[in-house]
Design a protein around this motif. Structure first.
Motif, PDB file in Angstrom:
ATOM      1  N   HIS A 105       0.831  -1.204   0.000  1.00  0.00           N
ATOM      2  CA  HIS A 105       0.000   0.000   0.000  1.00  0.00           C
ATOM      3  C   HIS A 105       0.869   1.260   0.000  1.00  0.00           C
ATOM      4  CE1 HIS A 105      -2.909   2.947   1.846  1.00  0.00           C
ATOM      5  NE2 HIS A 105      -3.686   2.382   0.953  1.00  0.00           N
ATOM      6  N   LEU A 107       3.741   1.682  -1.416  1.00  0.00           N
ATOM      7  CA  LEU A 107       4.227   1.933  -2.784  1.00  0.00           C
ATOM      8  C   LEU A 107       3.151   2.665  -3.592  1.00  0.00           C
ATOM      9  CD1 LEU A 107       6.111  -1.312  -3.898  1.00  0.00           C
ATOM     10  CD2 LEU A 107       7.059   0.992  -3.663  1.00  0.00           C
ATOM     11  N   ALA A 108       1.899   2.201  -3.450  1.00  0.00           N
ATOM     12  CA  ALA A 108       0.813   2.818  -4.206  1.00  0.00           C
ATOM     13  C   ALA A 108       0.565   4.245  -3.729  1.00  0.00           C
ATOM     14  CB  ALA A 108      -0.456   1.972  -4.080  1.00  0.00           C
ATOM     15  N   VAL A 109       0.585   4.452  -2.405  1.00  0.00           N
ATOM     16  CA  VAL A 109       0.334   5.789  -1.855  1.00  0.00           C
ATOM     17  C   VAL A 109       1.449   6.752  -2.282  1.00  0.00           C
ATOM     18  CG1 VAL A 109       0.273   7.113   0.288  1.00  0.00           C
ATOM     19  CG2 VAL A 109      -1.096   5.041   0.063  1.00  0.00           C
ATOM     20  N   ALA A 111       3.200   6.550  -4.979  1.00  0.00           N
ATOM     21  CA  ALA A 111       2.986   6.827  -6.403  1.00  0.00           C
ATOM     22  C   ALA A 111       1.845   7.810  -6.611  1.00  0.00           C
ATOM     23  CB  ALA A 111       2.711   5.517  -7.148  1.00  0.00           C
ATOM     24  N   ARG A 112       0.771   7.660  -5.803  1.00  0.00           N
ATOM     25  CA  ARG A 112      -0.369   8.576  -5.934  1.00  0.00           C
ATOM     26  C   ARG A 112       0.047  10.007  -5.587  1.00  0.00           C
ATOM     27  NH1 ARG A 112      -5.998   6.794  -3.541  1.00  0.00           N
ATOM     28  NH2 ARG A 112      -6.649   8.080  -5.290  1.00  0.00           N
TER      29      ARG A 112
ATOM     30  N   PHE B 246       3.944  -3.930  -8.723  1.00  0.00           N
ATOM     31  CA  PHE B 246       4.404  -4.443  -7.433  1.00  0.00           C
ATOM     32  C   PHE B 246       3.418  -5.486  -6.924  1.00  0.00           C
ATOM     33  CE2 PHE B 246       1.351  -1.767  -5.062  1.00  0.00           C
ATOM     34  CZ  PHE B 246       1.048  -0.831  -6.034  1.00  0.00           C
ATOM     35  N   MET B 262       0.315   0.574 -11.515  1.00  0.00           N
ATOM     36  CA  MET B 262      -0.200   1.944 -11.455  1.00  0.00           C
ATOM     37  C   MET B 262      -0.481   2.454 -12.863  1.00  0.00           C
ATOM     38  SD  MET B 262       0.034   2.869  -8.120  1.00  0.00           S
ATOM     39  CE  MET B 262      -0.481   4.566  -8.372  1.00  0.00           C
ATOM     40  N   THR B 290      -4.578  -3.519  -4.183  1.00  0.00           N
ATOM     41  CA  THR B 290      -3.266  -4.168  -4.217  1.00  0.00           C
ATOM     42  C   THR B 290      -3.245  -5.428  -3.353  1.00  0.00           C
ATOM     43  OG1 THR B 290      -0.884  -3.803  -4.019  1.00  0.00           O
ATOM     44  CG2 THR B 290      -2.267  -2.802  -2.331  1.00  0.00           C
TER      45      THR B 290
END
Lengths: 163, 430
Positions: A105, A107-109, A111-112, B246, B262, B290
């Motif tokens: 999560h 990594l996604a945050v 990136a966002r 990922f 993404m 994810t």
């Protein structure tokens, strides 16, 4: 606005120091410490100038949020002004999450957050070719610790000049 | 004497750990493996190997809810008794189960190892296993025997001892930290590195037999999923498109990999064949979807999504249809992993006390926490579905690996050469 006032204040101080030295010539003036940016060349000099002119290369976010605060937008406005004057510079927008987040999560945050900053800079007229985006998730912690203050300092996007 | 002690021990365990009393404690008689003819091999005599293997099996079983008898060299039995045990002898010794076996030198210099498991009370065979190995590989054969006992007596779907752990080994701190993908046997033997440490790596996930390892690499700047051959170390990008990707995880048959990618500010779950080729998008919701994990039959995927406003667990069919929310516990739930027997989903709970490991049934019932730390995350199931590995991070940012039993009890530290995170537990190929 406040940043401009601080700059003026700094100039004012050095001006009065200079006049003080003129008024008391008998005292051997202490050699002022060289400000670091005067020794810098190339990308390091540009980075120092970028930070000085933009106020900060870093903007901060709320928990799990990628929403830009008014303060973050003000910093990005200043970054954009500098980037428009330096169209040859390419920056990497690096998104980070705090260590209380979970690995994937985060990594996604990250990136966002980076994407949000990129979109805002493009909105301000910065060509997309000048901007790259990366997420570090929670892998590049800026401040250790589990306190709310430490966590808040890790929820960030850093604008890093790469060339 | 030995069996009476085991009886007392089993009674004590009942009394002290009521949470562990979900299954009855079974005393397993482990008399020394026998050898038809004591012969020299390149790893010692067959009688010596048989005795060492017996001790290793007992040590394996001691780490479980089973109670093995203390191995006694006077407890010997004849070679024919390996396949025809005298049940009354072991019944009167208080055993519920019996392991017999042999170690035999082959004419070609290799070892034949055979193990047999019996239900002593019912007086019937539960299973057997046999193989021919190089003499130096006797440890692996012994672990296989332990796995046979454990899976047959407990009813576990997969092994626990002849298994492999992949994890991220860490050296240094801060920006000088070097992270490498490492793999080792469950008992810490055969430790080696799959990546050189020249770029940041995260979340290794093994194929079911451990032949391949998917992981996240920052090589080239962007985090993206790489696939490595565990034997050769050869690597390739799973999706060579330059996007941030990922959270990879193999399906139980090893044919497919689910992962996150993404697109702009949106993270969705995708499916790719492990052999490469086109990817299929499974989720469309805005926000972060994810940490996908397949059900053991490959029909469903559990994942986390913040589409409701905070991280929660969801289950969908493997084609992306039928998405429904699973967790409603009032905290944030992340990093789910479906157990190999399909019964449970492990998760990391983000609550007011930090990160903790817990489990929930796929129908949303039975939720409970297994750890009480403040920095516990990244749970991974043993193939046996009875134990979990996780990482524990202290306030200084240093992390170590721990294991905890599904049935309860305190977590126990797993020894690694350096700081360690992101554990992944898998079986081994035959």
């Amino acid at each position: 606005m406040r940043r401009a006032a601080l700059l003026l204040l700094a100039f004012g101080l050095s001006a009065s120091e200079a006049s003080a030295q003129l008024r008391f010539p008998g005292i051997i003036p202490r050699r002022p410490a060289q400000p670091p940016q005067q020794q810098l060349v190339g990308i390091d000099a540009l980075r120092a100038e970028f930070v000085a002119q933009s106020g900060s290369a870093i903007v901060y976010f709320g928990g799990d949020s990628a929403v830009l605060s008014p303060g973050a937008k003000a910093t990005l406005d200043a970054q954009a002004r500098w980037l428009r004057q330096h169209p040859a510079v390419v920056v990497q927008i690096e998104g980070h999450a705090d260590p209380s987040d979970t690995r994937d999560h985060a990594l996604a945050v990250g990136a966002r957050r980076a994407q949000e900053v990129r979109d805002y800079l493009i909105l301000l007229g910065i060509p997309a070719a000048q901007l790259t985006v990366v997420s570090w998730g929670k892998e590049r912690v800026a401040v250790m610790g589990a306190s709310d203050a430490a966590l808040a300092l890790n929820r960030r996007v850093e604008t890093v000049l790469v060339r | 004497m030995t069996s009476r002690l085991a009886h007392i021990l089993s009674l004590l365990m009942f009394a002290a750990v009521p949470a562990a009393a979900q299954r009855p404690v079974t005393v397993v008689a482990v008399p020394p493996l026998t050898t038809p003819d004591d012969r020299k091999t390149s790893a010692g005599s067959t009688a010596a190997i048989a005795w060492q293997a017996t001790q290793l099996i007992v040590s394996d079983l001691r780490s479980t809810e089973l109670v093995p008898t203390r191995p006694d060299q006077k407890d010997f039995y004849s070679y024919p008794e390996v396949t025809a045990p005298t049940y009354s002898r072991w019944r009167s010794a208080g055993a519920g189960a019996l392991l017999t076996g042999f170690v035999r030198a082959q004419p070609d210099g290799r070892l034949a190892v055979g193990c047999y498991v019996y239900d002593v009370k019912a007086g019937r065979a539960l299973g057997r296993i046999g193989f021919v190995v190089a003499p130096e590989d006797w440890r692996r054969a012994a672990h296989k025997c332990s796995d046979l006992v454990y899976s047959k007596v407990i009813g576990a779907p997969g092994g626990m001892f002849d298994t492999r752990i992949a994890y991220i080994a860490q050296n240094g701190t801060g920006r000088a930290r070097v992270k490498r993908v490492a793999v080792m046997d469950n008992d810490g033997e055969n430790h080696r590195y799959l990546t050189a440490g020249d770029s940041l790596v995260l979340t290794p996930r093994q194929s079911p037999g451990g032949e391949r390892v998917a992981f996240v690499s920052f090589l080239g700047g962007q985090p993206h999923v790489m696939l490595a051959d565990a034997a050769s170390g050869e690597q390739r990008a799973l999706v060579p498109n330059g996007a941030i990707s990922f959270a990879p995880r193999f399906s139980a048959d090893g044919q497919r990999i689910a992962f996150s990618m993404m697109l702009g500010a949106n993270s969705d779950i995708y499916l790719a064949a492990a052999s490469g080729g086109a990817v299929q998008r499974l989720t469309q919701a805005p926000g972060v979807d994810t940490s996908p994990s397949f059900s053991p039959d490959g029909s469903r995927i559990v994942f986390e999504s913040d589409r409701s406003g905070s991280q929660q667990l969801y289950i969908m069919n493997t084609d992306g249809s039928g998405q429904r929310r699973l967790s409603f516990g009032g905290a944030r739930y992340a990093a789910p992993e479906w157990s190999p027997d399909g019964e449970w989903i492990a998760f990391t709970r983000r609550g007011p006390d930090g990160l903790r490991i817990g489990v929930i049934k796929p129908d949303g019932t039975g939720e409970r926490l297994l750890t009480d730390g403040s920095g516990d995350e990244g749970a991974s199931w043993a193939p046996s579905a009875s134990t979990l590995l996780f990482q524990r991070t202290d306030t200084a940012g240093r992390s170590t690996l721990w294991r905890v039993a599904l049935s309860g009890g305190p977590p126990r530290r797993v020894t690694t050469p350096q700081d360690a995170s992101d554990p992944d537990w898998s079986g081994t190929a035959e």
